[in-house]
Design a protein around this motif. Structure first.
Motif, mmCIF file in Angstrom:
data_model
loop_
_atom_site.group_PDB
_atom_site.id
_atom_site.type_symbol
_atom_site.label_atom_id
_atom_site.label_comp_id
_atom_site.label_asym_id
_atom_site.label_seq_id
_atom_site.Cartn_x
_atom_site.Cartn_y
_atom_site.Cartn_z
ATOM 1 N N VAL A 1 0.913 13.494 -19.022
ATOM 2 C CA VAL A 1 0.268 12.559 -17.858
ATOM 3 C C VAL A 1 0.142 10.812 -17.891
ATOM 4 O O VAL A 1 0.788 9.813 -17.049
ATOM 5 N N LYS A 2 -0.296 10.586 -19.561
ATOM 6 C CA LYS A 2 -0.284 8.965 -20.002
ATOM 7 C C LYS A 2 0.947 8.929 -19.928
ATOM 8 O O LYS A 2 1.378 7.355 -19.357
ATOM 9 N N LYS A 3 2.008 9.314 -20.567
ATOM 10 C CA LYS A 3 3.268 8.658 -20.507
ATOM 11 C C LYS A 3 3.527 7.880 -19.277
ATOM 12 O O LYS A 3 4.207 6.750 -19.029
ATOM 13 N N GLN A 4 3.528 9.134 -18.252
ATOM 14 C CA GLN A 4 4.138 8.383 -17.015
ATOM 15 C C GLN A 4 3.309 7.669 -16.182
ATOM 16 O O GLN A 4 4.076 7.159 -15.564
ATOM 17 N N LEU A 5 1.840 7.474 -15.870
ATOM 18 C CA LEU A 5 1.174 6.596 -16.061
ATOM 19 C C LEU A 5 1.918 5.282 -16.131
ATOM 20 O O LEU A 5 1.686 4.385 -15.700
ATOM 21 N N LEU A 6 1.917 5.488 -17.354
ATOM 22 C CA LEU A 6 2.232 3.904 -18.142
ATOM 23 C C LEU A 6 3.972 3.368 -17.616
ATOM 24 O O LEU A 6 3.493 2.209 -17.568
ATOM 25 N N ASN A 7 4.381 4.427 -17.374
ATOM 26 C CA ASN A 7 5.451 4.408 -16.954
ATOM 27 C C ASN A 7 6.133 3.241 -15.113
ATOM 28 O O ASN A 7 6.650 2.631 -14.811
ATOM 29 N N SER A 8 5.331 4.560 -14.993
ATOM 30 C CA SER A 8 5.528 4.319 -13.276
ATOM 31 C C SER A 8 4.100 3.205 -13.063
ATOM 32 O O SER A 8 4.800 2.170 -11.583
ATOM 33 N N ALA A 9 3.411 2.940 -13.941
ATOM 34 C CA ALA A 9 2.318 1.873 -13.302
ATOM 35 C C ALA A 9 2.774 0.542 -13.449
ATOM 36 O O ALA A 9 3.340 -0.931 -12.453
ATOM 37 N N THR A 10 4.112 0.273 -14.635
ATOM 38 C CA THR A 10 4.445 -1.076 -15.172
ATOM 39 C C THR A 10 5.178 -1.314 -14.144
ATOM 40 O O THR A 10 5.465 -1.796 -13.511
ATOM 41 N N THR B 1 1.164 -1.534 0.057
ATOM 42 C CA THR B 1 0.315 0.066 0.030
ATOM 43 C C THR B 1 0.508 0.822 0.153
ATOM 44 O O THR B 1 0.174 2.080 -1.032
ATOM 45 N N ALA B 2 1.720 1.603 0.663
ATOM 46 C CA ALA B 2 2.678 2.591 0.589
ATOM 47 C C ALA B 2 3.412 2.413 -0.733
ATOM 48 O O ALA B 2 3.661 3.642 -0.726
ATOM 49 N N GLY B 3 4.037 2.122 -0.876
ATOM 50 C CA GLY B 3 5.024 1.928 -2.931
ATOM 51 C C GLY B 3 4.000 2.321 -3.298
ATOM 52 O O GLY B 3 3.917 2.732 -4.265
ATOM 53 N N ILE B 4 2.686 1.747 -3.662
ATOM 54 C CA ILE B 4 1.912 2.674 -4.504
ATOM 55 C C ILE B 4 1.276 4.045 -4.383
ATOM 56 O O ILE B 4 0.574 4.934 -4.661
ATOM 57 N N ALA B 5 0.836 4.127 -2.479
ATOM 58 C CA ALA B 5 0.749 5.559 -2.791
ATOM 59 C C ALA B 5 1.911 6.820 -3.128
ATOM 60 O O ALA B 5 1.458 7.778 -3.062
ATOM 61 N N ALA C 1 3.687 10.482 -6.382
ATOM 62 C CA ALA C 1 4.756 10.927 -7.267
ATOM 63 C C ALA C 1 4.616 11.636 -9.176
ATOM 64 O O ALA C 1 4.710 13.072 -9.187
ATOM 65 N N GLN C 2 3.343 10.217 -9.076
ATOM 66 C CA GLN C 2 2.250 11.293 -10.439
ATOM 67 C C GLN C 2 1.786 12.344 -9.956
ATOM 68 O O GLN C 2 1.508 13.126 -11.526
ATOM 69 N N ASP C 3 1.678 12.570 -9.034
ATOM 70 C CA ASP C 3 0.691 14.488 -8.816
ATOM 71 C C ASP C 3 1.984 14.976 -8.917
ATOM 72 O O ASP C 3 1.457 16.620 -9.257
ATOM 73 N N ASP C 4 2.935 15.085 -8.215
ATOM 74 C CA ASP C 4 4.205 15.774 -8.029
ATOM 75 C C ASP C 4 4.216 16.241 -9.751
ATOM 76 O O ASP C 4 4.955 17.244 -9.830
ATOM 77 N N ILE C 5 5.013 15.050 -10.700
ATOM 78 C CA ILE C 5 5.360 14.854 -11.469
ATOM 79 C C ILE C 5 4.417 16.210 -12.317
ATOM 80 O O ILE C 5 4.571 16.941 -13.567
ATOM 81 N N THR C 6 3.214 15.725 -13.140
ATOM 82 C CA THR C 6 2.005 16.088 -13.944
ATOM 83 C C THR C 6 0.896 16.355 -12.849
ATOM 84 O O THR C 6 0.205 17.317 -13.915
ATOM 85 N N GLY C 7 0.630 16.633 -12.201
ATOM 86 C CA GLY C 7 0.296 17.305 -11.348
ATOM 87 C C GLY C 7 -1.725 16.684 -11.902
ATOM 88 O O GLY C 7 -2.765 17.135 -11.382
#
Length: 466
Positions: free
Chosen positions: A435-444, A10-14, A19-25
């Motif tokens: 946002v989509k690019k960061q999403l794919l990279n971080s989630a994977t 849970t902490a890792g996902i949080a 990080a997603q919010d800090d980078i892309t908002g």
């Protein structure tokens, strides 16, 4: 041990969502959803004997293909109408439609006002000020500055027009010496002379302001406003008030920077060479009193490069909600300007990835194709959630979108009002490319790490038991 593993996951996902919010908002909710669905879909194959590392390798292959699909789908758009569509798409996921439509124009105009050619956008030049007053529909953009304090003298004008703005960082108050000192006198006259001599240093600076005001304003109706980062003592305030000068003291440092950008002129640290060129200009300055709080408005600036979004609401909860939405809207517009491209929204991007991966998995040899299939299935969580949030049957909407996508050569999304398939590009529904690019990279990355670490922990626990 099970509890500790669960907390660590849970902490890792949080942290990834932060990080997603800090980078892309934006995209924090989507990130959490996709990570959870990737783990869920991978578990289907892992429970049948697929090794987690093989699933992670499949994820990596699918991610590379998804990024290619993202580049192919992206459309170069950066006109004002395109920015409005991007902001509206982002804001409507956070507040109700009527408020989102109001905020859309505000955030776009705010970002365009501070935009400078050849320089990076600095969203700190957009001041966000809140007032617990009226309703959220009274939120507006001030092409100038709003400060949360007012003049400190009751006789100073509450409203001036066509005003000169002097921004300074000069102490206009009597200051005691840093070492112990005193003066001796024999009579009252001597004492008065010594007191005047002490005050002369401060009074001379006040007189320089008054002389400049008389030179520029004369007998006209123009106003003169002094915004000082340091203090102004009562005697100085009284002298300025007699000349009809508005003086604000103890201004915040960030406001001092923004006043110069909004009104022009330069910030002054010394009055020795005070010139008219150092002054800014505003068409209107007025003070607004709300309960015990005072607000100073500087409006009608000629070419403001710093603006204020004034958020209003009936309570703190509403104001906090609007603030969060405005920040996300500003970041969405900033991302679109920096990327110079956007991606169709309404779940169209995820549907396109699903279809592309269904074809791509046939090119993958070995068990990694199972990881590709799991990745494709996980992408469908976004359109499913959109359908559920719209009050529609998720499976039925998904089938309609997939059928429509196969029949046309367009990006297909979901109409939340009707539950039917629609073309987001024609409806003006756009998401941010970054946002989509960061999403794919971080989630994977995080889902692969969690799968592999989980297997390592199991191996360690079994070896300890042995």
């Amino acid at each position: 041990q099970w509890y500790q593993r669960r907390v660590a996951i849970t902490a890792g996902i949080a942290r990834v969502a932060t990080a997603q919010d800090d980078i892309t908002g934006d995209g924090t909710t989507s990130n959490v959803l996709i990570i959870g669905e990737l783990l869920k879909q991978a578990n289907v194959y892992i429970s049948d004997g697929l090794h987690p590392r093989v699933a992670a390798e499949g994820f990596d292959l699918a991610k590379k293909k998804a990024l290619k699909v993202l580049d192919a789908m992206s459309v170069k758009k950066c006109e004002r109408d395109d920015l409005i569509n991007v902001a509206r798409t982002s804001l409507r996921t956070k507040v109700k439609n009527t408020v989102a439509d109001l905020l859309t124009e505000i955030v776009v105009d705010a970002v365009l006002a501070i935009k400078k050619e050849g320089e990076p956008l600095d969203l700190h030049m957009v001041e966000i000020m809140s007032m617990e007053h009226k309703t959220e529909m009274d939120t507006k953009l001030i092409k100038g500055l709003v400060m949360d304090h007012g003049a400190r003298h009751p006789d100073m004008p509450k409203k001036v027009t066509d005003a000169f703005i002097l921004t300074c960082n000069v102490s206009l108050e009597y200051e005691k010496s840093e070492v112990n000192s005193g003066f001796f006198y024999k009579s009252a006259d001597e004492r008065e002379k010594l007191v005047k001599a002490e005050r002369a240093f401060c009074d001379d600076k006040v007189q320089q302001i008054i002389d400049l005001k008389r030179e520029l304003v004369g007998d006209s109706d123009k106003g003169f406003v002094v915004v000082n980062q340091k203090g102004v003592d009562p005697n100085s305030l009284d002298a300025l008030a007699r000349e009809g000068i508005v003086a604000l003291r103890r201004a915040k440092r960030r406001n001092m920077e923004r006043i110069v950008l909004a009104c022009g002129g330069t910030a002054v640290n010394c009055f020795d060479e005070l010139k008219p060129e150092q002054l800014g200009h505003a068409g209107l300055f007025y003070e607004h009193v709300l309960g015990d709080d005072k607000y100073s408005f500087i409006e009608e600036c000629d070419n403001p490069q710093s603006v204020t979004i004034l958020i209003k609401g009936p309570n703190k909860h509403t104001i906090t909600q609007i603030k969060d939405a405005v920040r996300d809207g500003l970041r969405a517009v900033k991302n679109a300007i920096e990327d110079q491209m956007v991606v169709p929204g309404a779940g169209a991007f995820e549907i396109a990835i699903y279809q592309a991966l269904q074809e791509y998995k046939n090119e993958v040899r070995g068990k990694q194709r199972l990881g590709v299939q799991a990745y494709a299935d996980a992408m469908l969580i976004i359109p499913k959630c959109l359908a559920q949030n719209g009050g529609h049957d998720a499976q039925e909407c998904l089938v309609k979108m997939l059928q429509e996508y196969k029949g046309v050569d367009k990006c297909v999304g979901l109409d939340l009002e009707t539950g039917e398939a629609m073309y987001p590009a024609e409806a003006g529904i756009w998401d941010n490319y970054c946002v989509k690019k960061q999403l794919l990279n971080s989630a994977t990355v995080i889902s692969s790490n969690l799968l592999i670490v989980d297997e390592v922990m199991r191996a360690g626990m079994s070896s300890l038991k042995g």
